[in-house]
Design a protein around this motif. Structure first.
Motif, PDB file in Angstrom:
ATOM      1  N   ASN A 137      25.827  63.705 107.565  1.00  0.00           N
ATOM      2  CA  ASN A 137      26.711  63.572 106.408  1.00  0.00           C
ATOM      3  C   ASN A 137      27.265  62.154 106.392  1.00  0.00           C
ATOM      4  O   ASN A 137      27.167  61.431 107.399  1.00  0.00           O
ATOM      5  CB  ASN A 137      27.842  64.622 106.447  1.00  0.00           C
ATOM      6  N   PRO A 138      27.858  61.721 105.280  1.00  0.00           N
ATOM      7  CA  PRO A 138      28.306  60.318 105.169  1.00  0.00           C
ATOM      8  C   PRO A 138      29.468  59.933 106.081  1.00  0.00           C
ATOM      9  O   PRO A 138      29.760  58.738 106.200  1.00  0.00           O
ATOM     10  CB  PRO A 138      28.717  60.197 103.695  1.00  0.00           C
ATOM     11  N   SER A 139      30.118  60.900 106.729  1.00  0.00           N
ATOM     12  CA  SER A 139      31.215  60.533 107.628  1.00  0.00           C
ATOM     13  C   SER A 139      30.709  60.027 108.969  1.00  0.00           C
ATOM     14  O   SER A 139      31.465  59.458 109.760  1.00  0.00           O
ATOM     15  CB  SER A 139      32.141  61.737 107.868  1.00  0.00           C
ATOM     16  N   VAL A 140      29.411  60.246 109.243  1.00  0.00           N
ATOM     17  CA  VAL A 140      28.849  59.886 110.546  1.00  0.00           C
ATOM     18  C   VAL A 140      28.575  58.386 110.610  1.00  0.00           C
ATOM     19  O   VAL A 140      27.927  57.822 109.723  1.00  0.00           O
ATOM     20  CB  VAL A 140      27.538  60.652 110.808  1.00  0.00           C
ATOM     21  N   LEU A 160      36.127  64.504 101.507  1.00  0.00           N
ATOM     22  CA  LEU A 160      35.079  64.896 100.568  1.00  0.00           C
ATOM     23  C   LEU A 160      34.008  65.760 101.237  1.00  0.00           C
ATOM     24  O   LEU A 160      33.587  66.785 100.692  1.00  0.00           O
ATOM     25  CB  LEU A 160      34.435  63.653  99.963  1.00  0.00           C
ATOM     26  N   VAL A 161      33.546  65.341 102.417  1.00  0.00           N
ATOM     27  CA  VAL A 161      32.509  66.101 103.112  1.00  0.00           C
ATOM     28  C   VAL A 161      33.007  67.511 103.420  1.00  0.00           C
ATOM     29  O   VAL A 161      32.293  68.502 103.208  1.00  0.00           O
ATOM     30  CB  VAL A 161      32.073  65.378 104.399  1.00  0.00           C
ATOM     31  N   ARG A 162      34.230  67.591 103.894  1.00  0.00           N
ATOM     32  CA  ARG A 162      34.779  68.914 104.208  1.00  0.00           C
ATOM     33  C   ARG A 162      34.994  69.737 102.936  1.00  0.00           C
ATOM     34  O   ARG A 162      34.702  70.938 102.905  1.00  0.00           O
ATOM     35  CB  ARG A 162      36.096  68.761 104.966  1.00  0.00           C
ATOM     36  N   GLY A 163      35.505  69.076 101.884  1.00  0.00           N
ATOM     37  CA  GLY A 163      35.781  69.783 100.643  1.00  0.00           C
ATOM     38  C   GLY A 163      34.521  70.298  99.977  1.00  0.00           C
ATOM     39  O   GLY A 163      34.452  71.449  99.535  1.00  0.00           O
TER      40      GLY A 163
END
Length: 822
Positions: free
Chosen positions: A340-343, A682-685
């Protein structure tokens, strides 16, 4: 499945692997079957280590393994020691086989009594047996002048021990006057090293020890790739075409081979017998006395079949023509992408010594690919784990490494380099003995005063007093990390950190950065099990230490400092061939992740495999994937079975829970902290979206995504792709805010938009308008498509309006023309 009734099947390989020859599971093809298929063999001896193909008995000491080629080259058991033991306790029949063949194999588990070998040889009493051709066997005179193929179907024991099993012999040839390099072992030797590689040496048919490679440091040896795991079957092939000698392990071609004067094998007219299952070593160097008194150790493991043939056989003619089929869970050719983009990732490059020495073009091509894809992987930095070169005094290897790492330094992210034991002057004495500790060539090419080092200092790196250790700070996700190495020589050359400038420096840097999440790397921190390279522990081996009374291993020394500093959450090392992870607990009661990675003896010297460690803040976990940019760059036609993008299997991947916000509470934030927090939300949402999610929350997520910088927003994917995060959000948005029907444009229907729509409840001119304000000015809510362009929905209306105006103008002109003409 019956032997001899299998046909090779060529299948298109999955996921872009080039075509590979496969056969159905359970296939061992006999020589006779291959001849019937139009590939005649010239087999000299074929020994099946199965009870059905033997005479005599184990406990009778007269077991004979028959030569199934019909050439009369039977193998005869020879026993050792005082013969006051039961042989079947050390040699016995087993149902275990590589292919499920009901004939099984022969298990060898002799006791070599190594304890008495060195200090009290007169008391030595080995227990076990090997096998040797009879004195009059035809093979004893065979020179293999036109080449040879030696094959072994062998099971490496699951309790392989490098200390006691290293250099145990698969096969050897007797000789009383051999000129082979290390003629103490006979005129030919195939043994298993401490690193589980096969080592092949031989004198050629003219009894010359001139078989060699282009590398003067290699001697006269062909080294196979490592047999990674114990408790696994391997097909080993030594293939000579009359000049070159190449070793294969389960189909993996060795990268260190003989390519000069490999013409045949010396057949000593006095004693040219072949021996299977033991190694000899004549310590007196008196080869005229080469006999059982020179016994070194027994082979341990299982033998299913050994076959010697004339000529260089193609793989399709091997005993096991499809050895790669037995490699379980080896790898995939899937592209490496972020979860995901948080990584954000850190890349760790294991020991490069063999790749630099033997396959520098592999590293060059890897960097080409690496440079092209680092931004898509949110890569923040690269770390070398040491052993830059294989031979510290090889100028060619240092030049090659300078070229490779000079390029790596400029791919756009920081690159931390460090030495390993191979990079110090004179090997062990260059780093283990305090007074002799030097790394002149390493410092010349990578020290603080080199061009490489000057660039490092200009880009924020700081060096230790001896210039062999360094650190830097780097933004990764929400935090500013400290990444530092302490060089192996500093660790092992002194028993006390108080007497060592670099060890004092190391601890001072930790003291000075209490609020930076810290990764500590050194060439040697962890060791692995000899037979299970994924099982790791702190390296407590003090054998590298050079100071009297220093009995603490490098890993223990580093950990005894690190455990006092809570900001250190990860330690990484190479040096010991394996890949695995472990968790330690520091003095504050928090976990510290330990990782070992070293593929130097694998295919192509590691095949440019990097380990990418991902900090997945959205899902609170740390991940690791083993990925080769080199393999990823290869077109299908250039790939071998072993050129996979990613290694799978135990030890080559990792997923572990890690609460970043809790563990790093109060730590220094990165410069991109605010953006990263938006990405995490955002990723979590988006991950939590379902049919019950309130429309207001969906709108908030959409607004937050639209506000991200374009390069970050792109990582959420295309809104039209239902499998991407942006696609999932688009689907949720369209469900929460469905588009109204298009207005009726038939004559007389009236205009339902604009100000009239305002009187009817405020419907705006936008197709996705919200309630208006009564004056025809509804809020614009352009919807998911607006992630790319907010004007898309109003374009048709604008076009209609412009066409209406043009039409009116045309009518006016026509009317005027009509008037003037009258």
């Amino acid at each position: 499945m019956h032997i001899g009734k299998i046909r090779n099947i060529i299948k298109p390989a999955v996921a872009c692997i080039a075509l590979v020859v496969f056969a159905a599971p359970g296939t061992v093809v006999s020589a006779a079957a291959l001849e019937r298929e139009g590939a005649p063999l010239d087999v000299v001896a074929d020994w099946k280590f199965q009870q059905a193909h033997s005479t005599g008995s184990i406990d009778g000491g007269d077991l004979v393994i028959k030569d199934m080629s019909g050439n009369g080259n039977d193998l005869h058991m020879q026993t050792y020691g005082k013969n006051d033991y039961k042989l079947s306790d050390y040699v016995n029949w087993s149902s275990n086989s590589m292919n499920g063949d009901g004939g099984g194999s022969l298990k060898l588990n002799g006791d070599s009594d190594l304890a008495h070998k060195k200090d009290h040889p007169e008391q030595r009493d080995p227990k076990g047996a090997d096998f040797i051709t009879a004195s009059g066997a035809p093979i004893n005179k065979e020179q293999f002048a036109n080449g040879y193929t030696m094959e072994f179907v062998y099971y490496l024991p699951d309790d392989f021990n490098a200390s006691t099993d290293s250099w145990m012999g698969l096969a050897a040839r007797q000789s009383t006057n051999s000129n082979m390099d290390e003629h103490e072992m006979g005129s030919m030797s195939l043994s298993i090293s401490n690193c589980k590689e096969t080592q092949f040496k031989a004198a050629n048919k003219d009894n010359e020890s001139t078989m060699n490679t282009d590398d003067p440091n290699n001697g006269v040896t062909s080294w196979g790739v490592t047999m990674d795991h114990g408790g696994v079957w391997y097909h080993i092939a030594v293939v000579s075409d009359g000049t070159n000698v190449v070793t294969y392990t389960n189909g993996a071609k060795a990268f260190r081979n003989i390519n000069k004067n490999g013409n045949g094998l010396y057949a000593d007219p006095t004693d040219g017998r072949f021996r299977i299952g033991s190694s000899y070593y004549n310590d007196t160097f008196d080869t005229s006395q080469y006999n059982k008194d020179d016994f070194d150790k027994f082979l341990r493991g299982n033998l299913q079949e050994v076959r010697f043939s004339r000529g260089a056989l193609a793989q399709g003619n091997w005993i096991v023509p499809n050895p790669t089929e037995y490699l379980k869970d080896y790898g995939t050719n899937d592209r490496f992408v972020l979860d995901n983009p948080s990584v954000h990732t850190m890349a760790f490059l294991p020991d490069t010594q063999n790749a630099i020495r033997w396959a520098p073009t592999v590293m060059d091509r890897a960097i080409d690919q690496f440079d092209s894809e680092d931004s898509s992987l949110n890569l923040t930095n690269i770390v070398s784990l040491g052993d830059v070169v294989d031979n510290w005094d090889s100028d060619a290897q240092w030049q090659a490494s300078s070229k490779v790492f000079g390029r790596m330094q400029k791919v756009g992210v920081p690159f931390l380099e460090q030495p390993g034991n191979h990079d110090y002057n004179g090997g062990r004495h260059g780093y283990g003995v305090p007074s002799l500790r030097k790394a002149d060539n390493y410092l010349k090419h990578f020290g603080p005063d080199s061009d490489f080092g000057k660039y490092q200092k200009e880009h924020g790196f700081a060096y230790s007093p001896d210039g062999l250790s360094s650190y830097h700070l780097v933004d990764n996700g929400s935090y500013k990390y400290l990444v530092m190495n302490i060089d192996m020589g500093a660790v092992v050359s002194n028993s006390s950190s108080a007497s060592n400038d670099d060890m004092r420096w190391f601890e001072q840097v930790l003291k000075d950065h209490p609020n930076n999440p810290t990764v500590v790397v050194s060439h040697d921190i962890f060791k692995c099990s000899d037979s299970r390279p994924n099982e790791i522990s702190l390296d407590d081996d003090s054998g590298y230490n050079g100071e009297a009374g220093d009995d603490e291993g490098a890993g223990s020394k580093i950990w005894n400092i690190v455990k006092r500093y809570n900001q250190v959450f990860m330690m990484y090392s190479g040096h010991n061939h394996g890949s695995g992870q472990m968790t330690l607990t520091n003095d504050a009661g928090n976990p510290v992740l330990g990782l070992l990675s070293d593929y130097q003896f694998a295919y192509n010297g590691g095949n440019a495999f990097f380990q990418y460690v991902g900090m997945d803040e959205a899902n609170n976990k740390i991940t690791m994937r083993t990925y080769s940019p080199y393999s990823a760059s290869l077109p299908a036609a250039e790939r071998s079975f072993f050129d996979v993008n990613s290694l799978t299997g135990v030890g080559n991947t990792y997923d572990g829970s890690f609460d970043f916000a809790k563990r790093f509470a109060g730590y220094e934030h990165s410069s991109g902290y605010d953006t990263q927090q938006s990405v995490i939300s955002l990723v979590r949402g988006i991950g939590a979206l379902n049919g019950q999610t309130p429309a207001s929350e969906v709108r908030q997520l959409y607004t937050a995504l639209a506000a991200l910088p374009d390069n970050v927003k792109a990582q959420f994917g295309d809104p039209s792709d239902s499998g991407s995060l942006a696609g999932r959000l688009a689907a949720a948005y369209n469900a929460a805010f469905p588009k109204p029907e298009q207005p009726d444009t038939k004559p007389g229907a009236g205009n339902q938009t604009g100000s009239q729509g305002g009187h009817q409840g405020g419907q705006s001119g936008s197709q996705q308008g919200q309630k208006g304000d009564g004056h025809g000015k509804g809020q614009t809510n352009a919807g998911p498509e607006a992630m790319a362009s907010t004007g898309a929905d109003v374009a048709p209306i604008v076009v209609i309006a412009m066409m209406t105006i043009l039409l009116a103008g045309v009518l006016v002109l026509v009317k005027r023309k009509h008037h003037l003409s009258h």
